[in-house]
Design a protein around this motif. Structure first.
Motif, short mmCIF file in Angstrom:
data_model
loop_
_atom_site.label_atom_id
_atom_site.label_comp_id
_atom_site.label_asym_id
_atom_site.label_seq_id
_atom_site.Cartn_x
_atom_site.Cartn_y
_atom_site.Cartn_z
N PHE A 79 49.62 11.42 -1.68
CA PHE A 79 49.21 12.16 -0.49
C PHE A 79 47.93 11.49 0.02
CE2 PHE A 79 46.83 15.59 1.55
CZ PHE A 79 47.80 16.33 2.19
N SER A 104 52.14 22.18 4.07
CA SER A 104 53.60 22.10 4.10
C SER A 104 54.09 21.63 5.45
CB SER A 104 54.22 23.45 3.76
OG SER A 104 53.91 24.40 4.74
N LYS A 110 53.85 20.20 0.30
CA LYS A 110 53.39 18.84 0.03
C LYS A 110 52.48 18.84 -1.20
CE LYS A 110 55.35 16.78 3.45
NZ LYS A 110 56.40 15.85 3.25
N GLU A 139 55.60 20.38 -5.56
CA GLU A 139 56.28 20.77 -4.33
C GLU A 139 57.17 21.99 -4.50
OE1 GLU A 139 58.32 17.58 -2.45
OE2 GLU A 139 56.49 16.43 -2.18
N THR A 156 52.27 11.19 3.44
CA THR A 156 52.80 11.00 2.10
C THR A 156 53.38 9.60 2.05
OG1 THR A 156 54.85 12.07 2.74
CG2 THR A 156 53.25 13.42 1.57
#
Length: 187
Positions: A79, A104, A110, A139, A156
């Protein structure tokens, strides 16, 4: 902030660059782990802990058992924060909340979560048992009170497409005479 960097880079990304961990990717002339540490040092987050080995989780859980009023950011190294100003604003906003939350897209969570110490301990103990599936665990298996949607300060970088999009944010035009890019190549 616990920067979770012990899971290996996906095979798709490894085919593009030869690194083992996401934190070792170069971004804006430094390793991604150093870049993120610098970003967090400019916020109200008091500590940035780079976890490069799942065995380090035991020490962190012991610390959290003695500091139960803490909130913990679980930041998976896949991330990548690409918009610092928006990230700083996000950290400032969430500092007023007293709930667990995640970033998210649509309903997909995420790998960036903020949990109180008790939830963080539970999550870290589960991650320690199966560190290879850390990203899917973050997740899918951690329940949060709030999901922040439409936050756009990150990318990501697990798939080749995501990674190439991420590379597009790595350059500034002033470093080159010109930049041309398409879906696959930067020239």
């Amino acid at each position: 902030c616990l920067y979770l960097d012990f899971q290996e880079v996906s095979s798709e990304v490894k085919d593009i660059v030869n690194v083992t961990h996401y934190g070792d990717l170069l971004y804006k002339k430094q390793k991604l782990k150093s870049y993120h540490k610098t970003l967090y040092s400019n916020t109200s987050v008091s500590d940035f802990v780079h976890l490069y080995n799942a065995d380090q989780l035991l020490g962190v859980t012991d610390f959290l058992r003695h500091n139960t009023d803490s909130f913990v950011i679980l930041h998976h190294s896949s991330f990548a924060i690409t918009q610092p100003k928006e990230f700083y604003l996000f950290i400032e906003k969430i500092s007023y909340l007293d709930v667990s939350l995640s970033i998210s897209d649509f309903d997909e969570q995420k790998p960036f979560l903020i949990l109180n110490a008790n939830y963080a301990i539970q999550a870290l103990e589960k991650i320690h048992k199966n560190p290879e599936s850390t990203d899917s665990f973050l997740e899918n298996e951690i329940e949060v009170d709030e999901k922040f949607k439409l936050e756009r300060f990150y990318k990501t970088i697990r798939t080749s497409v995501e990674f190439i999009e991420f590379l597009h944010t790595n350059f500034e035009a002033r470093f080159f005479n010109s930049i041309q890019k398409d879906e696959l190549f930067i020239t």
